[in-house]
Design an enzyme around this catalytic site. Structure first.
Site, PDB file in Angstrom:
ATOM      1  N   ASP A 150       0.904  -1.219  -0.079  1.00 32.75           N
ATOM      2  CA  ASP A 150      -0.172  -0.057  -0.060  1.00 32.75           C
ATOM      3  C   ASP A 150       0.805   1.267   0.109  1.00 32.75           C
ATOM      4  OD1 ASP A 150       0.836  -0.510   2.550  1.00 32.75           O
ATOM      5  OD2 ASP A 150      -1.060  -0.144   3.515  1.00 32.75           O
ATOM      6  N   ARG A 191      -9.917   1.207   6.652  1.00 35.88           N
ATOM      7  CA  ARG A 191      -9.451   0.557   5.481  1.00 35.88           C
ATOM      8  C   ARG A 191     -10.613   0.406   4.488  1.00 35.88           C
ATOM      9  NH1 ARG A 191      -4.926  -2.313   6.774  1.00 35.88           N
ATOM     10  NH2 ARG A 191      -4.821  -3.208   8.883  1.00 35.88           N
ATOM     11  N   ASP A 239       7.167   3.951   3.380  1.00 37.48           N
ATOM     12  CA  ASP A 239       7.561   5.053   4.279  1.00 37.48           C
ATOM     13  C   ASP A 239       8.871   5.230   4.589  1.00 37.48           C
ATOM     14  OD1 ASP A 239       7.255   7.017   6.233  1.00 37.48           O
ATOM     15  OD2 ASP A 239       6.210   5.838   7.832  1.00 37.48           O
ATOM     16  N   LYS A 263       6.005   7.915   0.449  1.00 39.16           N
ATOM     17  CA  LYS A 263       6.332   9.104   1.203  1.00 39.16           C
ATOM     18  C   LYS A 263       7.914   9.398   0.925  1.00 39.16           C
ATOM     19  CE  LYS A 263       3.003   8.426   4.807  1.00 39.16           C
ATOM     20  NZ  LYS A 263       3.161   8.190   6.411  1.00 39.16           N
TER      21      LYS A 263
HETATM   22  P1  IMP Z   1       7.885   1.452   6.250  1.00 38.44           P
HETATM   23  O1  IMP Z   1       8.247   0.067   6.710  1.00 38.44           O
HETATM   24  O2  IMP Z   1       8.093   2.330   7.019  1.00 38.44           O
HETATM   25  O3  IMP Z   1       7.999   1.678   4.740  1.00 38.44           O
HETATM   26  O4  IMP Z   1       6.263   1.292   6.421  1.00 38.44           O
HETATM   27  C1  IMP Z   1       5.435   0.502   5.630  1.00 38.44           C
HETATM   28  C2  IMP Z   1       4.236   0.111   6.259  1.00 38.44           C
HETATM   29  O5  IMP Z   1       3.682   1.014   7.272  1.00 38.44           O
HETATM   30  C3  IMP Z   1       3.323  -0.036   5.265  1.00 38.44           C
HETATM   31  O6  IMP Z   1       2.896  -1.111   4.601  1.00 38.44           O
HETATM   32  C4  IMP Z   1       2.031   0.648   5.973  1.00 38.44           C
HETATM   33  O7  IMP Z   1       1.295  -0.718   6.536  1.00 38.44           O
HETATM   34  C5  IMP Z   1       2.250   1.229   7.188  1.00 38.44           C
HETATM   35  N1  IMP Z   1       2.458   2.774   6.734  1.00 38.44           N
HETATM   36  C6  IMP Z   1       3.393   3.536   6.708  1.00 38.44           C
HETATM   37  N2  IMP Z   1       2.736   4.837   6.653  1.00 38.44           N
HETATM   38  C7  IMP Z   1       1.398   4.730   6.590  1.00 38.44           C
HETATM   39  C8  IMP Z   1       0.390   5.844   6.456  1.00 38.44           C
HETATM   40  O8  IMP Z   1       0.680   6.892   6.288  1.00 38.44           O
HETATM   41  N3  IMP Z   1      -0.808   5.307   6.652  1.00 38.44           N
HETATM   42  C9  IMP Z   1      -1.129   4.051   6.779  1.00 38.44           C
HETATM   43  N4  IMP Z   1      -0.112   3.102   7.128  1.00 38.44           N
HETATM   44  C10 IMP Z   1       1.139   3.685   6.818  1.00 38.44           C
HETATM   45 MG    MG Z   2       1.446  -2.374   5.070  1.00 39.04          MG
END
Ligand code: IMP
Ligand code: MG
Length: 181
Positions: A105, A170, A108, A136
């Protein structure tokens, strides 16, 4: 819109409308169909956030492929990542010799998708690429190359179309920004 109980925030501002999502998801599906036309790829969705995106995306890919899911958790119930990614439900399919497209989805920090990519790469796939609805960009801590990106968004907390805050929202048909109320 506001939320009941002890929830600290509610989604009010629409960031990406359901119409814009539909247009972009259809474009991504077309690109994936062209690139993998003769590859019989394995599409792997990351649970649970990718579910809604993946459900629409696969219907926009008119070629032969199979699907699987992998469950990981990193966020707990807050909006701050724990920084630690855990496998909660492994793949059922073998990825050996397959062209694998990982679907998520949102990217981040990049930790979650980098973790899943590494897990898949260790199992002998023929190729591994990434398809992510939202990115992001300025938040990245781990370098990841997203091959198919839906939208770049600013550093806000996004919900809807599969993305949750503490398991909620969701089901929104659009992407909204979580705002303090
Ligand atoms: P990362 O590991 O920091 O890249 O985060 C990825 C996961 O964190 C995604 O698969 C989402 O499930 C969750 N996530 C990160 N940012 C958001 C957001 O703005 N809204 C909802 N879920 C997020
Ligand atoms: Mg996720």
């Amino acid at each position: 819109m506001s939320v009941r109980g002890n929830e600290p925030a509610g989604p009010t501002r629409v960031l990406i409308s359901s119409e814009a999502l539909h247009v972009r998801v259809t474009e991504l599906g077309g690109a994936i169909a062209r690139d993998y036309a003769n590859d019989d790829p394995l599409l792997v969705g990351i649970l649970k956030g990718a579910l809604v995106f993946m459900a629409d995306l696969i219907r926009a890919i008119p070629i032969a492929f199979t699907t699987d899911t992998i469950g990981v958790s990193s966020y707990g119930d807050g909006i701050q990542s724990s920084g630690r990614v855990e496998l909660t439900c492994d793949l059922a399919a073998s990825v050996e010799g397959r062209h694998v497209l990982i679907i998520d989805d949102i990217v981040d920090t990049g930790r979650t998708i980098a973790y899943v990519k590494r897990k898949v790469e260790m199992r002998g796939p023929r190729s591994v690429r990434l398809c992510v609805l939202l990115g992001k960009r300025e938040r990245r801590e781990v370098a990841v190359d997203v091959d198919y990106l839906g939208f770049s968004i600013p550093d806000v907390y996004a919900v809807g179309y599969g993305l949750d805050y503490a398991g909620r929202y969701r089901n929104l048909p659009h992407i909204a920004m979580l705002e303090k109320i």
